[in-house]
Design a protein around this motif. Structure first.
Motif, PDB file in Angstrom:
ATOM      1  N   MET A  55       0.811  -1.281   0.039  1.00  0.00           N
ATOM      2  CA  MET A  55       0.143  -0.096   0.070  1.00  0.00           C
ATOM      3  C   MET A  55       0.906   1.284  -0.114  1.00  0.00           C
ATOM      4  O   MET A  55       0.521   2.060  -0.690  1.00  0.00           O
ATOM      5  N   GLN A  56       1.926   1.330   0.799  1.00  0.00           N
ATOM      6  CA  GLN A  56       2.678   2.496   0.799  1.00  0.00           C
ATOM      7  C   GLN A  56       3.513   2.591  -0.686  1.00  0.00           C
ATOM      8  O   GLN A  56       3.549   3.842  -0.964  1.00  0.00           O
ATOM      9  N   PHE A  57       3.874   1.621  -1.283  1.00  0.00           N
ATOM     10  CA  PHE A  57       4.655   1.734  -2.486  1.00  0.00           C
ATOM     11  C   PHE A  57       3.548   2.141  -3.471  1.00  0.00           C
ATOM     12  O   PHE A  57       3.546   3.198  -4.135  1.00  0.00           O
ATOM     13  N   ASN A  65       4.842  10.950  -5.244  1.00  0.00           N
ATOM     14  CA  ASN A  65       5.984  10.923  -4.187  1.00  0.00           C
ATOM     15  C   ASN A  65       7.204  10.100  -4.623  1.00  0.00           C
ATOM     16  O   ASN A  65       8.442  10.401  -4.278  1.00  0.00           O
ATOM     17  N   LEU A  66       7.107   9.216  -5.159  1.00  0.00           N
ATOM     18  CA  LEU A  66       8.204   8.195  -5.475  1.00  0.00           C
ATOM     19  C   LEU A  66       9.024   8.946  -6.539  1.00  0.00           C
ATOM     20  O   LEU A  66      10.237   8.993  -6.526  1.00  0.00           O
ATOM     21  N   ASP A  67       8.386   9.241  -7.393  1.00  0.00           N
ATOM     22  CA  ASP A  67       9.073  10.292  -8.685  1.00  0.00           C
ATOM     23  C   ASP A  67       9.786  11.208  -8.027  1.00  0.00           C
ATOM     24  O   ASP A  67      10.932  11.566  -8.723  1.00  0.00           O
ATOM     25  N   PHE A  68       9.208  12.081  -6.976  1.00  0.00           N
ATOM     26  CA  PHE A  68       9.771  13.311  -6.673  1.00  0.00           C
ATOM     27  C   PHE A  68      11.202  12.882  -6.049  1.00  0.00           C
ATOM     28  O   PHE A  68      12.242  13.529  -6.172  1.00  0.00           O
ATOM     29  N   HIS A  69      11.203  11.875  -4.981  1.00  0.00           N
ATOM     30  CA  HIS A  69      12.333  11.148  -4.278  1.00  0.00           C
ATOM     31  C   HIS A  69      13.382  10.851  -5.278  1.00  0.00           C
ATOM     32  O   HIS A  69      14.467  10.921  -5.298  1.00  0.00           O
ATOM     33  N   ALA A  73      17.351  12.090  -6.123  1.00  0.00           N
ATOM     34  CA  ALA A  73      18.359  11.325  -5.568  1.00  0.00           C
ATOM     35  C   ALA A  73      19.029  10.806  -7.098  1.00  0.00           C
ATOM     36  O   ALA A  73      20.383  10.802  -6.962  1.00  0.00           O
ATOM     37  N   TYR A  74      18.250  10.603  -7.982  1.00  0.00           N
ATOM     38  CA  TYR A  74      18.871   9.746  -9.263  1.00  0.00           C
ATOM     39  C   TYR A  74      18.638  10.658 -10.583  1.00  0.00           C
ATOM     40  O   TYR A  74      19.031  10.160 -11.441  1.00  0.00           O
ATOM     41  N   ASP A  75      17.865  11.729 -10.470  1.00  0.00           N
ATOM     42  CA  ASP A  75      17.650  12.486 -11.707  1.00  0.00           C
ATOM     43  C   ASP A  75      16.972  11.401 -12.622  1.00  0.00           C
ATOM     44  O   ASP A  75      17.141  11.526 -13.912  1.00  0.00           O
ATOM     45  N   VAL A  76      16.027  10.514 -12.197  1.00  0.00           N
ATOM     46  CA  VAL A  76      15.063   9.595 -13.276  1.00  0.00           C
ATOM     47  C   VAL A  76      13.620   9.528 -12.299  1.00  0.00           C
ATOM     48  O   VAL A  76      13.541   9.908 -11.312  1.00  0.00           O
ATOM     49  N   ASP A  79       8.952   5.361 -14.147  1.00  0.00           N
ATOM     50  CA  ASP A  79       8.543   4.859 -15.516  1.00  0.00           C
ATOM     51  C   ASP A  79      10.107   4.710 -16.077  1.00  0.00           C
ATOM     52  O   ASP A  79      10.199   3.721 -17.010  1.00  0.00           O
ATOM     53  N   GLU A  80      11.098   5.445 -16.032  1.00  0.00           N
ATOM     54  CA  GLU A  80      12.196   5.458 -16.635  1.00  0.00           C
ATOM     55  C   GLU A  80      12.983   4.294 -16.069  1.00  0.00           C
ATOM     56  O   GLU A  80      13.495   3.337 -16.901  1.00  0.00           O
ATOM     57  N   TYR A  81      12.721   4.019 -14.669  1.00  0.00           N
ATOM     58  CA  TYR A  81      13.412   2.945 -14.127  1.00  0.00           C
ATOM     59  C   TYR A  81      12.793   1.470 -14.920  1.00  0.00           C
ATOM     60  O   TYR A  81      13.519   0.404 -15.233  1.00  0.00           O
ATOM     61  N   LEU A  82      11.456   1.663 -15.010  1.00  0.00           N
ATOM     62  CA  LEU A  82      10.929   0.311 -15.420  1.00  0.00           C
ATOM     63  C   LEU A  82      11.024  -0.082 -16.925  1.00  0.00           C
ATOM     64  O   LEU A  82      11.355  -1.105 -17.250  1.00  0.00           O
ATOM     65  N   SER A  83      11.428   1.191 -17.763  1.00  0.00           N
ATOM     66  CA  SER A  83      11.541   1.067 -19.102  1.00  0.00           C
ATOM     67  C   SER A  83      13.200   0.772 -19.345  1.00  0.00           C
ATOM     68  O   SER A  83      13.594   0.147 -20.211  1.00  0.00           O
ATOM     69  N   GLY A  84      14.111   1.008 -18.219  1.00  0.00           N
ATOM     70  CA  GLY A  84      15.493   0.872 -18.446  1.00  0.00           C
ATOM     71  C   GLY A  84      16.267   1.887 -19.180  1.00  0.00           C
ATOM     72  O   GLY A  84      17.347   1.734 -19.681  1.00  0.00           O
ATOM     73  N   MET A  85      15.400   2.858 -19.262  1.00  0.00           N
ATOM     74  CA  MET A  85      16.060   4.106 -20.125  1.00  0.00           C
ATOM     75  C   MET A  85      15.494   5.485 -19.793  1.00  0.00           C
ATOM     76  O   MET A  85      14.103   5.424 -19.536  1.00  0.00           O
ATOM     77  N   THR A  86      16.159   6.397 -19.966  1.00  0.00           N
ATOM     78  CA  THR A  86      15.751   7.674 -19.622  1.00  0.00           C
ATOM     79  C   THR A  86      14.810   8.288 -20.520  1.00  0.00           C
ATOM     80  O   THR A  86      14.993   7.898 -21.813  1.00  0.00           O
ATOM     81  N   PHE A  87      14.087   9.308 -20.237  1.00  0.00           N
ATOM     82  CA  PHE A  87      13.362  10.038 -21.410  1.00  0.00           C
ATOM     83  C   PHE A  87      14.212  10.652 -22.301  1.00  0.00           C
ATOM     84  O   PHE A  87      14.010  10.393 -23.783  1.00  0.00           O
TER      85      PHE A  87
END
Length: 108
Positions: A55-57, A65-69, A73-76, A79-87
């Motif tokens: 639920m928290q996730f 909130n996850l994208d904000f953090h 921290a990582y500048d991604v 969605d970028e993490y899931l796709s494996g590539m940056t925008f």
């Protein structure tokens, strides 16, 4: 930091967490967990804790909130993490351009 750094950190954290986790409960958390156990009557208290993490996730993803953090921290983004590539990698560094308005199509 980058997408590769995030992938490395997620993999390292996954390994560090292992299969089980000992968590110290403060008074408020213990009281709330006791109420949930009484109401939900789970076979295993751990199941409620696992649901709480899910639920928290989900809430962090849905609210941004996850994208904000991740962006801080990582500048991604997630969605970028899931796709494996940056925008930038997906688009070649080009942001989508707004299509030009063609008002002529409404003229007779």
């Amino acid at each position: 930091m980058s997408l590769d750094d995030l992938k490395d950190d997620v993999e390292a954290n996954y390994t560090d967490l292992g299969e089980s986790l000992d968590v110290d409960l403060d008074r408020e958390t213990r009281n709330e967990l006791a109420m949930l156990v009484a109401a939900m009557e789970p076979d295993d208290v751990g199941e409620l804790v696992r649901r709480a993490v899910h639920m928290q996730f989900q809430t962090a993803v849905e609210t941004g909130n996850l994208d904000f953090h991740l962006r801080n921290a990582y500048d991604v983004t997630y969605d970028e993490y899931l796709s494996g590539m940056t925008f930038e990698e997906m688009t070649g560094g080009q942001f989508p351009q707004q299509q030009q308005k063609d008002d002529r199509r409404y003229q007779f």
